[in-house]
Design an enzyme around this catalytic site. Structure first.
Site, PDB file in Angstrom:
ATOM      1  N   ASP A 102       0.822  -1.210   0.000  1.00 17.76           N
ATOM      2  CA  ASP A 102       0.000   0.000   0.000  1.00 17.76           C
ATOM      3  C   ASP A 102       0.859   1.265   0.000  1.00 17.76           C
ATOM      4  O   ASP A 102       0.498   2.271  -0.612  1.00 17.76           O
ATOM      5  CB  ASP A 102      -0.945  -0.006   1.191  1.00 17.76           C
ATOM      6  CG  ASP A 102      -2.059  -1.044   1.042  1.00 17.76           C
ATOM      7  OD1 ASP A 102      -2.268  -1.539  -0.087  1.00 17.76           O
ATOM      8  OD2 ASP A 102      -2.705  -1.360   2.051  1.00 17.76           O
ATOM      9  N   GLY A 103       2.007   1.244   0.672  1.00 11.97           N
ATOM     10  CA  GLY A 103       2.898   2.405   0.673  1.00 11.97           C
ATOM     11  C   GLY A 103       3.399   2.728  -0.723  1.00 11.97           C
ATOM     12  O   GLY A 103       3.465   3.896  -1.131  1.00 11.97           O
TER      13      GLY A 103
END
Length: 138
Positions: A74-75
């Site tokens: 997700d980062g």
């Protein structure tokens, strides 16, 4: 169809997945360009001869890609959104991390996701990015 590929890190457990992805792109005659920093990390793994590389947002936009594939967690996907902000490039998040709330395509779904993209079997969802500025002392 042309894809842009963006990633940050390449963990040893994901090397086969990334190698297979680039093999699939070749088999399916899908052209691509790779973000320069990521290409430096995967160069020896994918054995691509002289691939198109982009170094910044302007070069990415000039590459006329149809989609950007974000490889990571997700980062990485959030960083990808900063890269394409103010453009109309759709993003596909491939989860190479552990959880993946935002990256919806799993490692084992890569072949079917590429097939669906190539054959127009997808729908675009528009998302909004919220930017917040705060002042100290409030």
């Amino acid at each position: 169809m042309k894809l842009a590929i963006y990633g940050k890190a390449l963990d040893p457990e994901n090397q086969a997945t990334v190698k297979n992805l680039f093999g699939l792109l070749s088999e399916m005659n899908i052209s691509y360009c790779i973000e320069g920093g990521y290409f430096a990390k995967i160069r020896d793994l994918i054995h691509a001869e002289n691939p198109e590389v982009f170094l910044n947002r302007e070069e990415l936009i000039r590459s006329n890609v149809d989609f950007l594939v974000s490889l990571g967690g997700d980062g990485t996907l959030l960083e990808t959104l900063l890269l394409i902000q103010h453009s109309t490039i759709p993003v596909i998040g491939v989860n190479l991390g552990r959880l993946g709330f935002l990256s919806l395509v799993s490692k084992n779904e890569i072949p079917s996701a590429l097939f669906d993209l190539q054959n127009g079997h997808f729908r675009l969802e528009k998302r909004t990015v919220l930017e917040l500025h705060s002042q100290k002392g409030l």
